[in-house]
Design a protein around this motif. Sequence first.
Motif: not given
Length: 396
Positions: A234-237, A262-269, A284-286
């Motif tokens: 919900k928050l990502t939107k 699970e929501i598709g966020a890439e872990t940077i560190f 980060r995601k988008d």
Amino acid sequence: MVTVQEAKQRVAAHTKLLPVQVRDLSAASGFVLAEDIAAPISLPTFRQSSMDGYAILHTDVVEKGIVLSIRGESRAGQAQVPALHPGQACRIFTGAPVPEGATAVIMQEHTSAVNGKVTLQEFPVPDGKNIRRVGQQIREGEVALKAGTRLSPGAIGFLRGLNVQQVTVYRKPRVAMLLTGDELLQPGELLVPGKIYESNSGMVVAALAREGVTEVALSYTQDDSRSTIEALEKLTKDFDLVLINGGISVGDYDYVGQALGEIGAETIFYKVKQKPGKPLLFARKDTTLYFALPGNPASTLVCFYEYVLPAVRMMSGFPDPFVRKIRMPVKNPYSFDGDRDEFLKAYVEGEYVIPLEGQESFALRSFAAANALIYLPAEQNTVQAGELVEVHLLPD
């Protein structure tokens, strides 16, 4: 695990400027200009007196005690002022227009007036004394403020004096904060065994408010995987920056890292070689950034100042986003064990910085008194009184 420097570099590399917006000047304090502002008028727009006194022709003053006849007066806001001729003086007030022909203003304290005459007790009087020239501050068409300038109260006043009513600035991030933890109570709820009052959201919201981010959406989730995933989806939107507090360590009920994946966020560190605040995650995601902050309050605030605050400032156009660093002698000796860099809650007093009592990651009492953090790399794990250390000054 990354080093402190690597973590900061990755935050900077993955944080982008937000789009610009046009704001009324009255609502732009703390924002950063996205474009140069040219002065629409000169300041001053007319010759002004900088003193209460008498406007004169400086060539009339050939010695002390010269007596001139008084011809009218000039008040601030007055539109029509009679011109001056040799041998005449005009009573004048600060900010008032200087009469045509006048070339100087003698301050009131250096004069005496009686029966329509004024005696001048000053010599010599240079051409232009106590007169603000047209455009002395800025001339029409010149750059008043450059892009990248943060709009301080002084900048707001300057632009208002130029009749600038709207400015183009970088938008502040929309921020959400998700709090996890079945042990958390809200202020006013009945304290029961095993529960604690939630404090982290209040301090983070207060720290963001100092940066002009005044609307932060707070939400809470249970310590289970599905609830955490649904809350983050919900928050990502709707938000540019999502802060997650708690649930990022390695316990059986820490689900944040899994939920971000699970929501598709890439872990940077994930994890920084520091104390406190080791279990920090940046993802980060988008265009949405995520900081998963440790649950211990002091760890949360250290990570906020060292990583989250710079990201907020980068998004908002700050040219120097990181907290200001100086080197100072430490007043008391300090040592620590381990191979992680340490951030110490500290107080700058005079020419020294003082490490405070209560450096534990759960202890906020010392943070309440702190105005700085001492940064000690692991290789500088023993410092003597008077030794220079790196000090990070906390925002006022």
